[in-house]
Scaffold this active site. Structure first.
Site, mmCIF file in Angstrom:
data_model
loop_
_atom_site.group_PDB
_atom_site.id
_atom_site.type_symbol
_atom_site.label_atom_id
_atom_site.label_comp_id
_atom_site.label_asym_id
_atom_site.label_seq_id
_atom_site.Cartn_x
_atom_site.Cartn_y
_atom_site.Cartn_z
ATOM 1 C CD GLU A 1 -13.385 30.924 13.503
ATOM 2 O OE1 GLU A 1 -13.011 31.855 14.227
ATOM 3 O OE2 GLU A 1 -13.090 29.727 13.712
ATOM 4 C CG ASP B 1 -12.790 26.701 15.861
ATOM 5 O OD1 ASP B 1 -12.747 27.918 16.072
ATOM 6 O OD2 ASP B 1 -11.785 25.965 15.899
#
Length: 714
Positions: free
Chosen positions: A395, A359
């Site tokens: 990401e 993330d």
């Protein structure tokens, strides 16, 4: 000195010196070693809790290189514990030691209990943030748990599937099975529920090869959400990076969650399904300086979190936040870096996971303020003999402008490709330039072909947990996040969606049919594009969130997958399953190398050709035709490894894919050449072009408005 000699010295002397490694609580039958990093602390107490929650404190007097350590006999797995750490209270210099706050072990393998959003969990006084709050937090926070790591894995091992053969399915452990009528009720919403045969067989039959689990490392909801009777459903608020979240356990929170997780991995592996974890190392649940003191802030606040860099030297205690969550973990700090690497290796070696999706990866690549691809974390992972061989997905952005790095992560990282998402969404609502569509269908060579990476480094997706589902994408023009209680301020406004004439659910049969066809178009495009497809759980069967495009705080039916067949879009499921079967069975639909525009075998057709609806090859001016909404994509069959009966070279089937995003039917001419003389329709979202229909070179094919038709050489 023997354990018996130590025991004879009395209760105060029960703490043996122990050792400074490994960090955390390491259980053995004779004793448990405790080691915690707090380099600027003056005193550290290990706190044990019995079944009545009565606390016993043991001071750790041994200190090695900033690590406080000691060992205790007669500790059993399931023992709950925490730390109280004293030292200077000097927030202006990054020191927030507070012995009145019970702290979780950063290396704890399991966590028991939760946090209660009351004042005692904060380190400072509410009326004066510069003063240490001396109210005890033990009754309001969680404890770490001593764990016996032994487990019978039998013959389980990493699957190590090649990227080009991978199909990812992003799901939420709880939400996927909470309403599943074929999963035993007591297991719904748990790791064990995800391991149930009703679930694993569904994933296998659909064609999924890997599940990407939304965060399962122990997280807690933000106090502000709890005060509004909401919860952090997605889990992007981690605090214990070695502990599987206890709320998904069917076996309690005294270590049973660890075995529960391992059994889930084992069951998925038996079905050939890899397990990828969505990990959140970029920030923690402690939020900003006024957030709760749960672990890191009370141990090494100055070292663990990034600070604003002062212009004239010295120290600035303001947190530097590029995560939007109040803090940013300083992955350049040696112990923060060590924790991340140790955590990753633990999940691979001890929990048998197959990879990670990071993330907000950009936040972790920063040296100072700058994005740095030579940063310690990337280099360490790349040279690590364990981590460099697992699936690594970034990401590739954070909340800053300069953190948007799509296409720029170094090899071997794969990336979430949101350019693919935007282009495909735009195409099916009639708003994408045809040259951009072709680039995305072929694997995004503009992003990944210049540094040794392949199309498999592009994780293609049209939806993810964050945003609309596919059904909502074709049912809403705007977000409907009223249930979140933020007056519409949350969630993106860049949805690139289209409601097809009515906002939200409708009984209009024509609109419903068009929406379902558009959903099938999106899923077929995703599954047949070059690159690695990622499906969001439930999209293949029409899951809806009622137009909520930011359901992070909706731990309820808004987010949970509804398994009832009544309102399911099972026609979309069949298209998705068929597309994934074609992809699995035919190498032409999951290329090893970049398309080069020349034959793969002597005398054969080009490996890739783009066709105009007139039947000719696309030409330069065609790519700039702003009104062109129909495109043919020919992919020639690749040589197969297995020879034919007479030892001859066999070639896989070739495919001609037609994508028609126009709002009207289009007559397309099939090229009259030796590429595909005769072919069969093997997938169609056009009700007037059924699967099994035979087509021939030199004829024409009428494509209905907004349809996909796939022809395989006969």
């Amino acid at each position: 000195m023997s354990p018996q000699q130590w025991s004879a010295l009395g209760e105060r002397a029960q703490v043996w010196p122990g050792r400074e490694w490994p960090l955390g609580a390491t259980w053995k039958p004779d004793c448990t070693n405790f080691a915690v990093y707090a380099p600027h602390a003056s005193r550290v107490h290990l706190c044990l809790f019995d079944e009545s929650d009565r606390e016993t404190r043991h001071e750790l007097t041994e200190r090695t290189l900033g690590i406080w350590h000691g060992a205790l006999p007669d500790i059993r797995p399931g023992q709950r514990y925490g730390y109280r750490v004293d030292g200077p209270w000097d927030p202006g210099n990054g020191f927030r030691f507070n012995p009145h706050k019970l702290l979780l072990d950063p290396y704890g393998l399991a966590t028991s209990g939760t946090i209660i959003p009351e004042q005692p969990i904060y380190g400072a006084r509410e009326d004066d943030p510069g003063v240490r709050d001396e109210t005890d937090s033990a009754a309001y926070t969680a404890r770490s748990v001593v764990v016996d790591p032994s487990f019978d894995w039998e013959d389980d091992r990493r699957i190590a599937r090649r990227w080009r053969d991978t199909v990812i399915y992003e799901l939420h452990v709880k939400g996927f099975t909470k309403l599943h009528d074929r999963v035993p009720e007591r297991l719904r919403g748990t790791y064990a529920g995800l391991a149930d045969p009703a679930v694993t067989s569904y994933l296998r039959d659909l064609g999924v090869t890997a599940v990407e689990l939304l965060p399962v490392q122990q997280f807690f909801s933000e106090p502000a959400l709890l005060e509004r009777d909401l919860a952090n459903y997605w889990g992007y608020n981690t605090i214990s990076y070695f502990a599987p979240d206890a709320s998904y356990s069917s076996a309690g929170d005294r270590g049973g969650q660890v075995d529960d997780f391992k059994r889930m991995v084992k069951a998925l592996h038996r079905e050939g399904i890899e397990v990828i974890l969505d990990v959140v190392y970029n920030h923690t649940a402690e939020a900003g300086p006024d957030g709760p003191t749960l672990s890191f802030r009370g141990l090494d606040d100055r070292g663990f979190y990034k600070r604003v860099i002062p212009e004239e030297g010295g120290f600035d205690d303001r947190y530097w936040d590029v995560t939007g969550c109040g803090n940013t973990v300083d992955a350049w700090n040696p112990l923060a870096l060590r924790l991340i690497l140790d955590s990753l290796r633990y999940w691979v070696t001890e929990m048998h996971v197959d990879g990670f999706r990071f993330d907000l990866m950009s936040a972790l690549t920063r040296t100072g303020y700058e994005v740095d691809f030579a940063c310690a974390l990337l280099i360490a992972i790349d040279q690590d003999p364990i981590l460099r061989h697992v699936k690594l997905i970034a990401e590739p952005w954070d909340v800053s402008m300069d953190g948007y790095l799509v296409g720029k992560m170094p090899p071997p990282w794969a990336e979430w490709n949101d350019k693919y998402r935007g282009t495909v969404r735009d195409f099916w609502r009639g708003a994408a330039p045809i040259h951009a569509v072709a680039t995305r269908l072929a694997g995004s060579s503009d992003l990944y072909a210049d540094d040794g990476r392949s199309a498999s480094n592009s994780i293609n997706f049209v939806t993810a947990h964050d945003g609309f589902t596919v059904r909502d994408l074709v049912s809403y023009d705007g977000k409907h996040n009223e249930a979140n209680g933020e007056e519409g301020r949350d969630g993106t406004d860049d949805n690139r969606s289209w409601n097809h004439g009515v906002e939200g659910e409708t009984d209009d049969a024509g609109i419903v049919a068009l929406r379902r066809r558009q959903a099938a178009n999106l899923m077929a495009t995703l599954c047949l594009s070059n690159g690695v497809p990622m499906i969001t759980a439930g999209d293949e069967r029409g899951r809806t969130q009622g137009g909520n495009n930011n359901a992070y705080c909706q731990d309820n039916e808004i987010s949970w997958l509804d398994w009832r067949p009544d309102d399911a879009w099972l026609d979309v499921y069949e298209v998705t399953k068929a597309a994934l079967r074609l992809r699995r069975e035919h190498p032409a639909l999951r290329q090893r190398h970049w398309f080069e525009g020349h034959p793969t075998i002597p005398g054969g057709p080009k490996d890739l050709a783009w066709l105009h609806p007139s039947g000719r090859l696309m030409r330069g001016p065609d790519w700039g035709d702003g009104g062109l909404r129909t495109l043919g994509m020919f992919m020639s069959g690749s040589p197969l490894r297995e020879p034919g009966p007479q030892g001859e070279q066999r070639v896989d089937a070739s495919f001609l894919l037609w994508f028609n995003a126009a709002d009207h039917a289009v007559e397309v001419d099939l090229p009259d050449n030796d590429w595909v003389r005769v072919g069969d329709v093997v997938l169609s979202t056009d009700p007037d072009v059924p699967e099994g229909a035979r087509v021939e070179a030199g004829t024409s094919l009428r494509l209905g408005a907004r349809t996909v038709v796939v022809v395989r050489s006969a």
